[in-house]
Design a protein around this motif. Structure first.
Motif, PDB file in Angstrom:
ATOM      1  N   ARG A  12       0.889  -1.211  -0.102  1.00  0.00           N
ATOM      2  CA  ARG A  12      -0.171  -0.051   0.032  1.00  0.00           C
ATOM      3  C   ARG A  12       0.806   1.267  -0.065  1.00  0.00           C
ATOM      4  NH1 ARG A  12      -4.312   0.553   4.593  1.00  0.00           N
ATOM      5  NH2 ARG A  12      -5.279  -0.961   3.706  1.00  0.00           N
ATOM      6  N   ARG A  15       2.558   1.724  -3.441  1.00  0.00           N
ATOM      7  CA  ARG A  15       1.347   2.189  -4.528  1.00  0.00           C
ATOM      8  C   ARG A  15       1.244   3.714  -4.329  1.00  0.00           C
ATOM      9  NH1 ARG A  15      -3.783   2.907  -4.210  1.00  0.00           N
ATOM     10  NH2 ARG A  15      -4.027   1.965  -2.134  1.00  0.00           N
ATOM     11  N   ARG A  18       3.834   5.925  -5.547  1.00  0.00           N
ATOM     12  CA  ARG A  18       4.024   5.923  -6.872  1.00  0.00           C
ATOM     13  C   ARG A  18       2.643   6.678  -7.549  1.00  0.00           C
ATOM     14  NH1 ARG A  18       7.462   3.143  -4.834  1.00  0.00           N
ATOM     15  NH2 ARG A  18       9.440   1.910  -5.755  1.00  0.00           N
ATOM     16  N   LEU A  20      -0.166   5.317  -7.833  1.00  0.00           N
ATOM     17  CA  LEU A  20      -1.068   4.246  -8.244  1.00  0.00           C
ATOM     18  C   LEU A  20      -2.507   4.018  -7.716  1.00  0.00           C
ATOM     19  CD1 LEU A  20       1.718   1.645  -9.223  1.00  0.00           C
ATOM     20  CD2 LEU A  20       0.614   3.368 -11.010  1.00  0.00           C
ATOM     21  N   LEU A  25      -3.012  -0.826 -10.128  1.00  0.00           N
ATOM     22  CA  LEU A  25      -2.237  -1.669  -9.671  1.00  0.00           C
ATOM     23  C   LEU A  25      -2.853  -2.939 -10.043  1.00  0.00           C
ATOM     24  CD1 LEU A  25       0.581  -2.489  -8.190  1.00  0.00           C
ATOM     25  CD2 LEU A  25      -0.605  -2.384  -5.895  1.00  0.00           C
ATOM     26  N   GLU A  40      -3.644  -5.729   0.596  1.00  0.00           N
ATOM     27  CA  GLU A  40      -3.111  -4.562   1.286  1.00  0.00           C
ATOM     28  C   GLU A  40      -3.418  -4.574   2.613  1.00  0.00           C
ATOM     29  OE1 GLU A  40      -2.352  -1.171  -2.538  1.00  0.00           O
ATOM     30  OE2 GLU A  40      -4.028  -0.975  -0.858  1.00  0.00           O
ATOM     31  N   LEU A  58       5.640  -2.623  -9.044  1.00  0.00           N
ATOM     32  CA  LEU A  58       5.899  -1.502  -8.124  1.00  0.00           C
ATOM     33  C   LEU A  58       7.458  -1.246  -8.022  1.00  0.00           C
ATOM     34  CD1 LEU A  58       4.069  -2.785  -4.891  1.00  0.00           C
ATOM     35  CD2 LEU A  58       3.476  -0.832  -6.376  1.00  0.00           C
TER      36      LEU A  58
END
Length: 477
Positions: A12, A15, A18, A20, A25, A40, A58
């Protein structure tokens, strides 16, 4: 084993870093957003192939995903909160789950964790009753009986340690005991202010072992050091319950004894004595310069495994109550409803009680006793300490008495315990005369009414220990 909570929170965090979405994802790894959410939230463990897909999406390695550290302080709090809510104690409270949302502050989570920790402490304190301890002791004694009170893995550990410091046999000197400490990375420090609730303190941070400067005249100064080293060698961690505390004590005592009386040389010594029909706990004590109790313990460790002789061991207070007991020879030890022996009263006709009436306390006391399961030969000695007088006894069935010095004794008693008419129920004529004409004032042992000492290390004052370490810690360089 994967920690699904930590892995999920790391995914998480990565993500989010980044930029996302769950959908993005999910698309990257070929899964629905809902499946990513389950991962997650730590509700599903990942297979290796799935882990690799997440790592590629990732832009990290699988090793980074598997890191044991939480990705952030906030994540660590959330993981801890999730973990306690999945635990048995929280489930028994009947409370609804606390949703982990951004609106839930760090302080609120810390408060919940603190309350739960206090509940755990109180719960552990409540279950650590004398009954719980006696049950744990009964289970442990049964396990020791199953293996003949012989721990092969601890014997091997002792042999490897002695080989490492070049000990060739014979009594273990204090110098060699100190060499063992040095070999294991510890320096010895003799102090006068060791907390009264401790026998020694190990400073793991600075590699120091503190032992009392003034040793009790009835104690072996090597034993305290060897027990401290044994706990380190065996990798003992803070015990999570009384059963684990007892198991650790048995292991450290066993390893310390195996260092004082090494198996290979002791077995050779005992086998020669058996061939000559001259087995004697006193000779084992003298050959290795230990206390009688240590020699008696080691005899029970080795007799059944290497000599084929079933035995029993008793340490009995002068009041008649059992302090320690072990048997694998079918002798019927006194027990309570839980099967526990400790604290029970030994028959007054057993060697462990009769030895207190012997005028000659310099010589070993030998006796045959006819018991419900057969006739047993026993040898006993008195051991005195600041806590009183105790008898140390080792016994064996009649058929195996032929291997021991003292087998020719003519002292013999009969015991029908646990039949109350043996020695617990007064004779009829005395009862009739005195039952309603006497009122004894009992010397009540206050420990009968007390709960077990609290804390992971039963009875140890942690504040005193930490203050002691603070006083003696080497100055920062």
């Amino acid at each position: 084993m994967l920690d699904s909570l930590t892995v999920g929170r790391r995914i998480r965090q990565l993500r989010s870093d980044r930029g996302l979405t769950l959908d993005a994802l999910g698309t990257a790894i070929g899964r629905a957003a809902s499946q990513v959410s389950v991962v997650e939230n730590g509700k599903r463990e990942l297979k290796l192939g799935e882990m690799q897909k997440f790592a590629e999406a990732l832009d990290v390695t699988v090793e980074q995903l598997l890191s044991e550290e939480a990705p952030s302080e906030r994540a660590a709090l959330e993981i801890a909160l999730e973990r306690i809510q999945r635990g048995q104690l929280y489930a028994t409270l009947g409370l609804p789950p606390v949703p982990v949302r951004k609106a839930l502050s760090d302080e609120a989570i810390q408060t919940i964790l603190g309350l739960h920790a206090e509940l755990e402490r109180m719960h552990g304190e409540r279950i650590a009753t004398p009954e719980e301890a006696r049950r744990a002791n009964t289970v442990l004694r049964a396990q020791m009986r199953q293996r003949g009170n012989h721990f092969a893995e601890l014997e091997t550990t002792a042999r490897e340690l002695l080989d490492a410091v070049g000990h060739l046999g014979g009594p273990l000197s204090q110098r060699v005991a100190s060499d063992l400490a040095t070999h294991l990375g510890f320096s010895l420090h003799y102090v006068a202010d060791l907390p009264g609730s401790t026998r020694s303190i190990t400073d793991l941070k600075n590699g120091r072992i503190y032992v009392p400067r003034g040793q009790s005249p009835d104690a072996d100064p090597r034993t305290v050091l060897l027990q401290a080293l044994a706990s380190h060698v065996l990798g003992h961690e803070e015990p999570k319950g009384y059963a684990e505390f007892l198991r650790q004590r048995v292991e450290t005592n066993y390893l310390a004894g195996a260092l004082l009386i090494p198996e290979n040389t002791a077995v050779e010594f005992l086998q020669r004595a058996k061939a000559q029909r001259e087995l004697s706990v006193e000779d084992l004590r003298d050959a290795f310069s230990t206390t009688y109790e240590t020699a008696a313990h080691r005899f029970t460790n080795l007799a059944t495994e290497h000599l084929g002789i079933p035995v029993h061991f008793l340490k009995v207070h002068e009041s008649g109550s059992v302090v320690k007991a072990y048997e694998n020879d079918d002798v019927v030890l006194p027990t309570d409803a839980l099967g526990s022996v400790e604290g029970m009263i030994v028959c007054r006709y057993w060697s462990a009680r009769q030895v207190f009436d012997a005028e000659d306390r310099f010589s070993p006391y030998h006796q045959y006793t006819d018991k419900p399961t057969g006739t047993y030969w026993c040898t006993s000695r008195i051991q005195s300490s600041s806590r009183g007088h105790f008898s140390i006894s080792v016994g064996t069935p009649f058929a195996d008495a032929r291997w021991f010095r003292g087998r020719d004794t003519t002292t013999r008693f009969a015991s029908t315990c646990p039949d109350p008419t043996c020695c617990r129920k007064p004779p009829t004529d005395l009862s009739r005369k005195w039952q309603h004409q006497s009122w004894p004032s009992a010397r009540l042992n206050s420990s009968l009414l007390a709960a077990l000492p609290t804390g992971s290390f039963a009875g140890v004052d942690s504040t005193e220990v930490y203050e002691f370490l603070e006083r003696h810690a080497p100055a920062a360089q």
